[in-house]
Motif scaffolding. Structure first.
Motif, PDB file in Angstrom:
ATOM      1  N   GLY A 196      59.726  17.248  43.043  1.00  0.00           N
ATOM      2  CA  GLY A 196      60.526  16.092  42.677  1.00  0.00           C
ATOM      3  C   GLY A 196      60.936  16.003  41.227  1.00  0.00           C
ATOM      4  O   GLY A 196      61.659  15.077  40.834  1.00  0.00           O
ATOM      5  N   VAL A 197      60.519  16.952  40.410  1.00  0.00           N
ATOM      6  CA  VAL A 197      60.876  16.974  38.992  1.00  0.00           C
ATOM      7  C   VAL A 197      61.857  18.116  38.744  1.00  0.00           C
ATOM      8  O   VAL A 197      61.689  19.212  39.293  1.00  0.00           O
ATOM      9  CB  VAL A 197      59.629  17.148  38.102  1.00  0.00           C
ATOM     10  CG1 VAL A 197      60.009  17.197  36.624  1.00  0.00           C
ATOM     11  CG2 VAL A 197      58.625  16.029  38.367  1.00  0.00           C
ATOM     12  N   GLY A 248      66.644  36.542  36.510  1.00  0.00           N
ATOM     13  CA  GLY A 248      67.997  35.996  36.602  1.00  0.00           C
ATOM     14  C   GLY A 248      68.023  34.515  36.304  1.00  0.00           C
ATOM     15  O   GLY A 248      67.205  33.983  35.556  1.00  0.00           O
ATOM     16  N   ARG A 249      68.976  33.829  36.941  1.00  0.00           N
ATOM     17  CA  ARG A 249      69.199  32.410  36.646  1.00  0.00           C
ATOM     18  C   ARG A 249      68.909  31.519  37.853  1.00  0.00           C
ATOM     19  O   ARG A 249      69.035  31.950  38.989  1.00  0.00           O
ATOM     20  CB  ARG A 249      70.656  32.186  36.217  1.00  0.00           C
ATOM     21  CG  ARG A 249      71.041  32.885  34.919  1.00  0.00           C
ATOM     22  CD  ARG A 249      72.487  32.584  34.549  1.00  0.00           C
ATOM     23  NE  ARG A 249      72.894  33.306  33.356  1.00  0.00           N
ATOM     24  CZ  ARG A 249      72.746  32.844  32.109  1.00  0.00           C
ATOM     25  NH1 ARG A 249      72.190  31.647  31.915  1.00  0.00           N
ATOM     26  NH2 ARG A 249      73.143  33.558  31.075  1.00  0.00           N
ATOM     27  N   HIS A 250      68.544  30.299  37.540  1.00  0.00           N
ATOM     28  CA  HIS A 250      68.526  29.250  38.551  1.00  0.00           C
ATOM     29  C   HIS A 250      69.906  28.595  38.586  1.00  0.00           C
ATOM     30  O   HIS A 250      70.607  28.517  37.566  1.00  0.00           O
ATOM     31  CB  HIS A 250      67.468  28.196  38.228  1.00  0.00           C
ATOM     32  CG  HIS A 250      66.062  28.688  38.373  1.00  0.00           C
ATOM     33  ND1 HIS A 250      65.218  28.873  37.300  1.00  0.00           N
ATOM     34  CD2 HIS A 250      65.350  29.039  39.472  1.00  0.00           C
ATOM     35  CE1 HIS A 250      64.052  29.311  37.722  1.00  0.00           C
ATOM     36  NE2 HIS A 250      64.102  29.426  39.038  1.00  0.00           N
ATOM     37  N   TYR A 251      70.289  28.122  39.744  1.00  0.00           N
ATOM     38  CA  TYR A 251      71.593  27.471  39.912  1.00  0.00           C
ATOM     39  C   TYR A 251      71.703  26.272  38.963  1.00  0.00           C
ATOM     40  O   TYR A 251      70.816  25.432  38.912  1.00  0.00           O
ATOM     41  CB  TYR A 251      71.759  27.032  41.362  1.00  0.00           C
ATOM     42  CG  TYR A 251      73.091  26.398  41.675  1.00  0.00           C
ATOM     43  CD1 TYR A 251      74.269  27.129  41.536  1.00  0.00           C
ATOM     44  CD2 TYR A 251      73.163  25.086  42.120  1.00  0.00           C
ATOM     45  CE1 TYR A 251      75.498  26.553  41.827  1.00  0.00           C
ATOM     46  CE2 TYR A 251      74.380  24.503  42.423  1.00  0.00           C
ATOM     47  CZ  TYR A 251      75.551  25.232  42.268  1.00  0.00           C
ATOM     48  OH  TYR A 251      76.759  24.658  42.554  1.00  0.00           O
ATOM     49  N   GLU A 252      72.785  26.242  38.195  1.00  0.00           N
ATOM     50  CA  GLU A 252      73.062  25.198  37.204  1.00  0.00           C
ATOM     51  C   GLU A 252      71.986  25.111  36.118  1.00  0.00           C
ATOM     52  O   GLU A 252      71.791  24.072  35.492  1.00  0.00           O
ATOM     53  CB  GLU A 252      73.268  23.835  37.880  1.00  0.00           C
ATOM     54  CG  GLU A 252      74.490  23.827  38.805  1.00  0.00           C
ATOM     55  CD  GLU A 252      74.783  22.457  39.385  1.00  0.00           C
ATOM     56  OE1 GLU A 252      73.819  21.742  39.737  1.00  0.00           O
ATOM     57  OE2 GLU A 252      75.977  22.106  39.492  1.00  0.00           O
ATOM     58  N   ALA A 253      71.263  26.234  35.889  1.00  0.00           N
ATOM     59  CA  ALA A 253      70.295  26.363  34.796  1.00  0.00           C
ATOM     60  C   ALA A 253      69.140  25.365  34.885  1.00  0.00           C
ATOM     61  O   ALA A 253      68.587  24.945  33.866  1.00  0.00           O
ATOM     62  CB  ALA A 253      70.989  26.263  33.436  1.00  0.00           C
ATOM     63  N   ASN A 254      68.774  24.985  36.115  1.00  0.00           N
ATOM     64  CA  ASN A 254      67.577  24.176  36.294  1.00  0.00           C
ATOM     65  C   ASN A 254      67.024  24.393  37.694  1.00  0.00           C
ATOM     66  O   ASN A 254      67.691  24.975  38.557  1.00  0.00           O
ATOM     67  CB  ASN A 254      67.842  22.691  36.024  1.00  0.00           C
ATOM     68  CG  ASN A 254      68.924  22.121  36.918  1.00  0.00           C
ATOM     69  OD1 ASN A 254      68.792  22.097  38.154  1.00  0.00           O
ATOM     70  ND2 ASN A 254      70.020  21.660  36.322  1.00  0.00           N
ATOM     71  N   TYR A 255      65.796  23.964  37.897  1.00  0.00           N
ATOM     72  CA  TYR A 255      65.188  24.077  39.218  1.00  0.00           C
ATOM     73  C   TYR A 255      64.330  22.841  39.465  1.00  0.00           C
ATOM     74  O   TYR A 255      64.002  22.076  38.535  1.00  0.00           O
ATOM     75  CB  TYR A 255      64.347  25.352  39.342  1.00  0.00           C
ATOM     76  CG  TYR A 255      63.116  25.395  38.472  1.00  0.00           C
ATOM     77  CD1 TYR A 255      61.880  24.981  38.956  1.00  0.00           C
ATOM     78  CD2 TYR A 255      63.183  25.845  37.157  1.00  0.00           C
ATOM     79  CE1 TYR A 255      60.742  25.011  38.160  1.00  0.00           C
ATOM     80  CE2 TYR A 255      62.060  25.881  36.355  1.00  0.00           C
ATOM     81  CZ  TYR A 255      60.846  25.465  36.858  1.00  0.00           C
ATOM     82  OH  TYR A 255      59.727  25.488  36.059  1.00  0.00           O
ATOM     83  N   ARG A 256      63.959  22.639  40.706  1.00  0.00           N
ATOM     84  CA  ARG A 256      63.211  21.470  41.102  1.00  0.00           C
ATOM     85  C   ARG A 256      61.837  21.881  41.647  1.00  0.00           C
ATOM     86  O   ARG A 256      61.735  22.837  42.397  1.00  0.00           O
ATOM     87  CB  ARG A 256      63.975  20.687  42.184  1.00  0.00           C
ATOM     88  CG  ARG A 256      65.207  19.974  41.630  1.00  0.00           C
ATOM     89  CD  ARG A 256      66.408  20.056  42.524  1.00  0.00           C
ATOM     90  NE  ARG A 256      66.863  21.432  42.685  1.00  0.00           N
ATOM     91  CZ  ARG A 256      67.608  22.081  41.776  1.00  0.00           C
ATOM     92  NH1 ARG A 256      67.961  21.491  40.658  1.00  0.00           N
ATOM     93  NH2 ARG A 256      67.985  23.329  41.990  1.00  0.00           N
ATOM     94  N   TYR A 257      60.832  21.118  41.242  1.00  0.00           N
ATOM     95  CA  TYR A 257      59.485  21.360  41.762  1.00  0.00           C
ATOM     96  C   TYR A 257      58.762  20.029  41.877  1.00  0.00           C
ATOM     97  O   TYR A 257      58.619  19.295  40.893  1.00  0.00           O
ATOM     98  CB  TYR A 257      58.711  22.308  40.841  1.00  0.00           C
ATOM     99  CG  TYR A 257      57.305  22.582  41.314  1.00  0.00           C
ATOM    100  CD1 TYR A 257      57.071  23.234  42.527  1.00  0.00           C
ATOM    101  CD2 TYR A 257      56.205  22.164  40.561  1.00  0.00           C
ATOM    102  CE1 TYR A 257      55.781  23.470  42.977  1.00  0.00           C
ATOM    103  CE2 TYR A 257      54.912  22.403  41.008  1.00  0.00           C
ATOM    104  CZ  TYR A 257      54.710  23.051  42.219  1.00  0.00           C
ATOM    105  OH  TYR A 257      53.435  23.276  42.664  1.00  0.00           O
TER     106      TYR A 257
END
Length: 292
Positions: free
Chosen positions: A66-67, A55-64
């Motif tokens: 601090g990046v 599926g998708r990450h919220y707002e088409a991005n993810y954080r790991y």
């Protein structure tokens, strides 16, 4: 890219190097194709592998750590050319590895191995994810096979049923239409009668039905309620059922992890049901498609 065929007395299946995707299931007993033919009018795929995200990450991005990383729906494996690793009379094994390009959006070193085995009237799909890096790896992975409905002449889509092995009416979530994420605070119940729910022409108007921690077997039933095709996935954490609007197929989707909940902005490691794989370890999972 090449296509590989496995065949026995009951079934003939084909597997494509592109995406290591199962691209045909032909039922010899009933002289018909079972897997969706990927007509782009409705949906251009047959049975893609979803990795490293379902599926998708919220707002088409993810954080790991601090990046922030960009992401695409269902990850990149389904659009990647796999390397044929081995082929026998009954199985085909494909493999991809991380590259500098994949690490721009997914900062982990990995090897993904996919083995598909034909056994009688069953297709067994196995995934092995190896963490070849020195840090913990986080991912979700899933299947997305689509099956032709209706299957019998003179029948229509809404004659068919969804089948479950559960004593309780399962609870599901819908998908937020803007971001493609899960509306986890808006659960609904799918009423069952004798373990089945009638397909309707508008069941998937709001996208997939998403079930968490309830389903390890689901099927599509003929109008009389007997199984047409089923999927077994013991130990899987989530399950999706979906069809494109007006399309003559139904997807039965076994997932280990799923799309973000709507509004989730935490670190990737904090995502519910994320798979956590230690350095230099291998994760194994499998599911089985049965043609009845």
């Amino acid at each position: 890219m090449a296509v590989h065929t496995l065949e026995n007395d009951r079934l003939a299946i084909t597997i494509d190097d592109h995406g290591a995707e199962l691209s045909r299931i032909f039922d010899k007993k009933n002289n018909r194709d079972v897997l969706w033919e990927a007509d782009p009018k409705f949906w251009k795929r047959h049975a893609p592998i979803l990795f490293p995200n379902v599926g998708r990450h919220y707002e088409a991005n993810y954080r790991y750590k601090g990046v922030t990383y960009p992401s695409q729906a269902h990850g990149f494996a389904r659009d990647t050319d796999f390397t044929l690793f081995s082929e026998t009379e009954t199985s085909v094994t494909h493999r991809i590895t991380s590259t500098p390009e994949t690490k721009k959006g997914y900062p982990f070193d990995f090897v993904l191995t996919v083995t598909q085995t034909l056994k009688g009237n069953e297709i067994q799909v196995e995934w092995d994810v190896e963490n070849t890096g020195d840090d913990v790896m986080y991912f979700t992975i899933g299947g997305h096979p689509a099956f032709k409905v209706p299957a019998l002449p003179g029948t229509k889509y809404s004659d068919y049923k969804l089948l479950f092995h559960t004593e309780k009416d399962p609870v599901y979530f819908l998908i937020d239409q803007k971001y493609g994420t899960i509306l986890a605070d808006q659960s609904r119940v799918l009423p069952l009668e004798n373990g089945s729910a009638q397909l309707t022409d508008h069941m998937f108007d709001n996208d997939a039905l998403v079930f968490d921690h309830q389903i390890d077997w689901a099927g599509i039933g003929y109008p009389d309620g007997t199984p047409y095709v089923s999927l077994s996935c013991p130990g899987f954490t989530s399950f999706g059922i979906w069809a494109a609007k007006g399309a003559p197929f139904v997807c039965l989707e076994p997932w280990l992890g799923r799309a973000d909940n709507y509004g989730f902005t935490g670190d990737l490691s904090e995502k519910p049901d994320i798979n956590r794989l230690e350095a230099h370890k291998t994760f194994h999972a499998q599911y089985t498609i049965t043609i009845h």
